[in-house]
Design a protein around this motif. Sequence first.
Motif, PDB file in Angstrom:
ATOM      1  N   HIS A  49     -38.750   8.780   2.297  1.00 35.29           N
ATOM      2  CA  HIS A  49     -37.397   8.720   1.761  1.00 35.29           C
ATOM      3  C   HIS A  49     -36.753  10.103   1.749  1.00 35.29           C
ATOM      4  CE1 HIS A  49     -38.890   4.853   0.337  1.00 35.29           C
ATOM      5  NE2 HIS A  49     -37.654   4.523   0.008  1.00 35.29           N
ATOM      6  N   ILE A  50     -35.429  10.089   1.716  1.00 37.09           N
ATOM      7  CA  ILE A  50     -34.624  11.289   1.528  1.00 37.09           C
ATOM      8  C   ILE A  50     -33.990  11.179   0.145  1.00 37.09           C
ATOM      9  CG2 ILE A  50     -32.575  12.555   2.311  1.00 37.09           C
ATOM     10  CD1 ILE A  50     -34.908  12.719   4.277  1.00 37.09           C
ATOM     11  N   VAL A  51     -34.038  12.277  -0.608  1.00 37.28           N
ATOM     12  CA  VAL A  51     -33.359  12.293  -1.897  1.00 37.28           C
ATOM     13  C   VAL A  51     -32.012  12.982  -1.703  1.00 37.28           C
ATOM     14  CG1 VAL A  51     -34.441  14.441  -2.709  1.00 37.28           C
ATOM     15  CG2 VAL A  51     -33.579  12.810  -4.356  1.00 37.28           C
ATOM     16  N   VAL A  52     -30.967  12.342  -2.233  1.00 36.83           N
ATOM     17  CA  VAL A  52     -29.609  12.881  -2.174  1.00 36.83           C
ATOM     18  C   VAL A  52     -29.194  13.147  -3.615  1.00 36.83           C
ATOM     19  CG1 VAL A  52     -27.226  12.485  -1.469  1.00 36.83           C
ATOM     20  CG2 VAL A  52     -29.119  11.503  -0.136  1.00 36.83           C
ATOM     21  N   GLU A 112     -29.751  12.247 -18.707  1.00 31.60           N
ATOM     22  CA  GLU A 112     -31.116  12.576 -18.282  1.00 31.60           C
ATOM     23  C   GLU A 112     -31.590  13.899 -18.881  1.00 31.60           C
ATOM     24  OE1 GLU A 112     -33.428  11.004 -16.539  1.00 31.60           O
ATOM     25  OE2 GLU A 112     -32.360   9.328 -15.644  1.00 31.60           O
ATOM     26  N   LEU A 113     -30.717  14.879 -18.981  1.00 31.51           N
ATOM     27  CA  LEU A 113     -31.103  16.172 -19.545  1.00 31.51           C
ATOM     28  C   LEU A 113     -31.551  16.014 -20.989  1.00 31.51           C
ATOM     29  CD1 LEU A 113     -31.353  19.156 -18.777  1.00 31.51           C
ATOM     30  CD2 LEU A 113     -29.043  19.479 -19.701  1.00 31.51           C
ATOM     31  N   VAL A 114     -30.838  15.227 -21.761  1.00 30.98           N
ATOM     32  CA  VAL A 114     -31.232  14.981 -23.159  1.00 30.98           C
ATOM     33  C   VAL A 114     -32.564  14.234 -23.200  1.00 30.98           C
ATOM     34  CG1 VAL A 114     -30.654  13.765 -25.294  1.00 30.98           C
ATOM     35  CG2 VAL A 114     -28.871  14.975 -24.038  1.00 30.98           C
ATOM     36  N   GLU A 115     -32.680  13.169 -22.404  1.00 30.69           N
ATOM     37  CA  GLU A 115     -33.901  12.359 -22.423  1.00 30.69           C
ATOM     38  C   GLU A 115     -35.126  13.156 -22.000  1.00 30.69           C
ATOM     39  OE1 GLU A 115     -31.688   8.126 -21.256  1.00 30.69           O
ATOM     40  OE2 GLU A 115     -33.200   8.958 -19.918  1.00 30.69           O
ATOM     41  N   GLU A 116     -34.988  13.980 -20.972  1.00 30.04           N
ATOM     42  CA  GLU A 116     -36.146  14.670 -20.404  1.00 30.04           C
ATOM     43  C   GLU A 116     -36.488  15.989 -21.091  1.00 30.04           C
ATOM     44  OE1 GLU A 116     -35.790  12.879 -15.872  1.00 30.04           O
ATOM     45  OE2 GLU A 116     -35.557  15.026 -16.172  1.00 30.04           O
ATOM     46  N   THR A 117     -35.477  16.665 -21.671  1.00 31.86           N
ATOM     47  CA  THR A 117     -35.719  18.014 -22.201  1.00 31.86           C
ATOM     48  C   THR A 117     -35.252  18.231 -23.631  1.00 31.86           C
ATOM     49  OG1 THR A 117     -33.593  18.965 -21.522  1.00 31.86           O
ATOM     50  CG2 THR A 117     -35.367  18.921 -19.866  1.00 31.86           C
ATOM     51  N   GLY A 118     -34.468  17.307 -24.154  1.00 37.25           N
ATOM     52  CA  GLY A 118     -33.911  17.486 -25.493  1.00 37.25           C
ATOM     53  C   GLY A 118     -32.688  18.384 -25.524  1.00 37.25           C
ATOM     54  N   ILE A 119     -32.260  18.910 -24.376  1.00 35.19           N
ATOM     55  CA  ILE A 119     -31.088  19.784 -24.326  1.00 35.19           C
ATOM     56  C   ILE A 119     -29.825  18.928 -24.353  1.00 35.19           C
ATOM     57  CG2 ILE A 119     -29.789  21.448 -22.935  1.00 35.19           C
ATOM     58  CD1 ILE A 119     -32.502  22.444 -21.855  1.00 35.19           C
ATOM     59  N   ILE A 120     -28.987  19.192 -25.355  1.00 36.45           N
ATOM     60  CA  ILE A 120     -27.728  18.471 -25.504  1.00 36.45           C
ATOM     61  C   ILE A 120     -26.603  19.382 -25.040  1.00 36.45           C
ATOM     62  CG2 ILE A 120     -26.150  17.385 -27.128  1.00 36.45           C
ATOM     63  CD1 ILE A 120     -28.641  16.832 -28.910  1.00 36.45           C
ATOM     64  N   ALA A 121     -25.834  18.915 -24.071  1.00 38.90           N
ATOM     65  CA  ALA A 121     -24.710  19.696 -23.561  1.00 38.90           C
ATOM     66  C   ALA A 121     -23.544  18.767 -23.281  1.00 38.90           C
ATOM     67  CB  ALA A 121     -25.117  20.438 -22.284  1.00 38.90           C
ATOM     68  N   ASP A 122     -22.364  19.220 -23.597  1.00 43.23           N
ATOM     69  CA  ASP A 122     -21.140  18.484 -23.327  1.00 43.23           C
ATOM     70  C   ASP A 122     -20.897  18.456 -21.812  1.00 43.23           C
ATOM     71  OD1 ASP A 122     -17.909  18.759 -23.003  1.00 43.23           O
ATOM     72  OD2 ASP A 122     -18.492  17.467 -24.681  1.00 43.23           O
ATOM     73  N   ALA A 123     -20.367  17.355 -21.319  1.00 41.48           N
ATOM     74  CA  ALA A 123     -20.108  17.217 -19.881  1.00 41.48           C
ATOM     75  C   ALA A 123     -19.237  18.357 -19.358  1.00 41.48           C
ATOM     76  CB  ALA A 123     -19.459  15.867 -19.587  1.00 41.48           C
ATOM     77  N   ALA A 124     -18.323  18.870 -20.170  1.00 43.73           N
ATOM     78  CA  ALA A 124     -17.434  19.955 -19.745  1.00 43.73           C
ATOM     79  C   ALA A 124     -18.179  21.268 -19.532  1.00 43.73           C
ATOM     80  CB  ALA A 124     -16.317  20.143 -20.774  1.00 43.73           C
ATOM     81  N   SER A 125     -19.414  21.370 -20.011  1.00 46.46           N
ATOM     82  CA  SER A 125     -20.213  22.592 -19.853  1.00 46.46           C
ATOM     83  C   SER A 125     -20.864  22.700 -18.478  1.00 46.46           C
ATOM     84  CB  SER A 125     -21.307  22.641 -20.918  1.00 46.46           C
ATOM     85  OG  SER A 125     -20.748  22.612 -22.202  1.00 46.46           O
ATOM     86  N   PHE A 126     -20.867  21.622 -17.721  1.00 48.29           N
ATOM     87  CA  PHE A 126     -21.505  21.595 -16.405  1.00 48.29           C
ATOM     88  C   PHE A 126     -20.521  22.003 -15.317  1.00 48.29           C
ATOM     89  CE2 PHE A 126     -24.131  18.889 -18.961  1.00 48.29           C
ATOM     90  CZ  PHE A 126     -25.409  19.007 -18.446  1.00 48.29           C
ATOM     91  N   THR A 127     -21.034  22.663 -14.288  1.00 48.00           N
ATOM     92  CA  THR A 127     -20.252  23.021 -13.105  1.00 48.00           C
ATOM     93  C   THR A 127     -20.788  22.221 -11.921  1.00 48.00           C
ATOM     94  OG1 THR A 127     -19.967  25.273 -13.930  1.00 48.00           O
ATOM     95  CG2 THR A 127     -19.586  24.920 -11.580  1.00 48.00           C
ATOM     96  N   VAL A 128     -19.896  21.605 -11.181  1.00 47.53           N
ATOM     97  CA  VAL A 128     -20.303  20.835 -10.002  1.00 47.53           C
ATOM     98  C   VAL A 128     -20.767  21.800  -8.914  1.00 47.53           C
ATOM     99  CG1 VAL A 128     -19.528  19.260  -8.189  1.00 47.53           C
ATOM    100  CG2 VAL A 128     -18.674  18.990 -10.530  1.00 47.53           C
ATOM    101  N   LEU A 129     -21.977  21.574  -8.403  1.00 45.03           N
ATOM    102  CA  LEU A 129     -22.520  22.382  -7.306  1.00 45.03           C
ATOM    103  C   LEU A 129     -22.355  21.695  -5.958  1.00 45.03           C
ATOM    104  CD1 LEU A 129     -25.826  23.619  -8.970  1.00 45.03           C
ATOM    105  CD2 LEU A 129     -23.742  24.956  -8.543  1.00 45.03           C
ATOM    106  N   GLY A 130     -22.288  20.372  -5.978  1.00 48.19           N
ATOM    107  CA  GLY A 130     -22.124  19.623  -4.732  1.00 48.19           C
ATOM    108  C   GLY A 130     -23.274  18.672  -4.481  1.00 48.19           C
ATOM    109  N   GLU A 131     -23.309  18.146  -3.269  1.00 47.05           N
ATOM    110  CA  GLU A 131     -24.321  17.176  -2.856  1.00 47.05           C
ATOM    111  C   GLU A 131     -25.354  17.880  -1.969  1.00 47.05           C
ATOM    112  OE1 GLU A 131     -23.198  13.087  -1.361  1.00 47.05           O
ATOM    113  OE2 GLU A 131     -24.078  13.945   0.460  1.00 47.05           O
ATOM    114  N   TYR A 132     -26.619  17.641  -2.278  1.00 45.89           N
ATOM    115  CA  TYR A 132     -27.725  18.260  -1.536  1.00 45.89           C
ATOM    116  C   TYR A 132     -28.737  17.190  -1.190  1.00 45.89           C
ATOM    117  CZ  TYR A 132     -25.573  22.523  -3.107  1.00 45.89           C
ATOM    118  OH  TYR A 132     -24.656  23.517  -3.328  1.00 45.89           O
ATOM    119  N   ARG A 133     -29.416  17.371  -0.057  1.00 46.27           N
ATOM    120  CA  ARG A 133     -30.401  16.375   0.372  1.00 46.27           C
ATOM    121  C   ARG A 133     -31.633  17.062   0.932  1.00 46.27           C
ATOM    122  NH1 ARG A 133     -28.240  12.164   3.503  1.00 46.27           N
ATOM    123  NH2 ARG A 133     -26.388  12.352   2.248  1.00 46.27           N
TER     124      ARG A 133
END
Length: 132
Positions: free
Chosen positions: A80-83, A50-71
């Motif tokens: 609706h509730i977004v999770v 989605e990041l590439v499709e929406e913004t053109g930013i290309i990043a390797d999956a290993a560059s991301f840090t998990v923040l957790g689940e938010y709602r």
Amino acid sequence: MSPEIRVSAAVVTDGAGRALVVRKRGTDLFQQPGGKPDPGETALEAVVRELVEETGIIADAASFTVLGEYRDTAANEPGHIVVADAFALVVSPVDAVAGAEIAELRWIGEHDLDATPLAPLSRNQLLPLAWR
């Protein structure tokens, strides 16, 4: 109980302390880049795509840090509730371009919060993580 919408969201920040937000066509509120995972896709795979499709930013999956689940209350689906499975990504100053269904994108600082129309999930849950 309200129906839930599951998404992956990217809290993208740069070295200048700004966070990237996007506004989809036909909507008024800005939110984090991201979206619904495709069938068989993990939350991390979805946020990378989605990041590439929406913004053109290309990043390797290993560059991301998990923040957790938010709602929070969904911005564009009444009742609706977004999770969100949220992931942080720090980028060097980068040129992001609006792609896919994105009408506009902005780099905002903490001082821009009051002047930026934001989705509840972004305002209440995700953007505070950008400046903690």
